[in-house]
Design an enzyme around this catalytic site. Structure first.
Site, PDB file in Angstrom:
ATOM      1  CB  SER A 175       1.920  18.723 -10.054  1.00 14.74           C
ATOM      2  OG  SER A 175       2.434  17.429  -9.812  1.00 14.74           O
ATOM      3  CE  LYS A 230       7.580  21.761  -5.217  1.00 20.77           C
ATOM      4  NZ  LYS A 230       7.447  22.079  -3.777  1.00 20.77           N
TER       5      LYS A 230
END
Length: 346
Positions: free
Chosen positions: A318, A64
């Site tokens: 992720s 992110k």
């Protein structure tokens, strides 16, 4: 199969050029994360080459940070001066907070009441004001929009923004830099910003790369929307993959994913936990639930073998921001180990 007109229309939202620009902008800030071959997954599961793209080793512990940093570097002075507000289960929060700290911008982040304590603490540690509001991401998002309007704050969306998508797409470029002949890429999906950016990067290079999105059975708004051909909410319960607990996908990301992602796989909570445990045991990698979705899809056997057998496959890890109590709960089940009958290590 992707056709030229579909890609051309998508480029109006985010193009390969935008991703390449993002790569240049965020290069001084981010870490180029490792792409490692997993012997265990390659031999026991895929009968091919499986590589893990370790975004859990990114600054802030998640991909992110890439999109948030790119977005911040495209804001006007007026937008920065008003202050930033964002909503997040935790990873976007940290990416926004660190980027704002680096650029001298005031940041407020709305997080669900049950947001992981580690993510709350890290976000505060980067200097952002954290407000806990809402039982889930969607409730928090509605409160964030209300507060933004009241205080005239600049919203930094966690996924439905061209600059966010372009920033996440830099992962696709990094994969191609190290494995240009990749055949299949497996990506966790929440609101769709990550897989949208990666899809544009990969499909612009080779439309034949098979792209698989993975979501939890409990929350799969994007997979449901793609199946229905229109944005359709889906959330039946909470999920261990809290970073992907997004009931309603974005408008921009839905458009991209509908055209560029080849298929979706849904995994259950047991499969997510097993993947987290396998990554800890065999890959020596600590990951959160969302970060383990791609590995869960592989271990579950739900991916058609034609996409992984004798292929070069990349499974994206992720993020790695997980509370210690969740890890301890998983470790309680350690007496039911991942199958090691083949004696494969690594």
């Amino acid at each position: 199969m992707l056709v030229y007109n579909e890609l051309r229309n998508i480029q109006d939202i985010c193009s390969l050029k935008d991703i390449e620009e993002a790569k240049a902008i965020i290069r001084p800030y981010i870490r180029k994360t490792p792409l490692i071959r997993s012997t265990f997954l390659s031999q026991s599961v895929a009968e091919g080459n499986v590589f893990l793209k370790l975004e859990n080793m990114q600054y802030t512990g998640s991909f992110k940070y890439r999109g948030a940093n790119n977005k911040m570097n495209h804001l006007s002075s007026e937008q920065k001066n008003r202050g930033i507000i964002a909503v997040s289960a935790g990873n976007h929060a940290q990416g926004v907070a660190l980027s704002c700290q680096q650029l001298g911008i005031d940041a407020t982040v709305i997080m669900p009441l049950q947001a992981a304590l580690t993510k709350q603490a890290a976000t505060k540690g980067y200097g952002a004001k954290v407000i806990l509001e809402g039982d889930n991401f969607n409730d928090s998002r509605l409160y964030m929009e209300k507060l933004a309007a009241e205080k005239n704050l600049t919203i930094v969306h966690p996924y439905d923004d061209p600059y966010i998508i372009a920033g996440q797409g830099t992962i696709g470029l990094e994969i191609l830099d190290e494995l240009w002949n990749v055949d299949t890429v497996i990506v966790p999906v929440g609101g769709g910003g990550l897989i949208s950016g990666i899809a544009i990067a990969l499909k612009s290079f080779n439309p034949g790369i098979h792209l698989i999105g993975v979501q939890a059975e409990n929350v799969h708004g994007m997979a449901k929307s793609v199946a229905e051909g229109q944005i359709t909410p889906h959330r039946t319960n909470s999920t261990l993959a809290d970073g992907c607990d997004v009931k309603v996908p974005g408008n921009l990301t839905f458009e991209i994913v509908s055209n560029l992602v080849d298929e979706f796989v849904l995994v259950n909570e047991v499969e997510i936990e097993q993947a987290m445990r396998m990554l800890m045991q065999r890959a020596k990698t600590v990951t959160e639930g969302a970060g383990a979705l791609s590995t869960a899809a592989l271990l579950s056997g739900k991916i058609d073998s034609k996409w992984i057998k004798n292929k070069n496959t990349v499974a994206l890890v992720s993020g790695g921001n997980v509370d210690l109590e969740k890890i301890s709960g998983i470790l309680e089940h350690i007496m039911t180990p991942v199958d090691t009958s083949k004696g494969i290590v690594g």
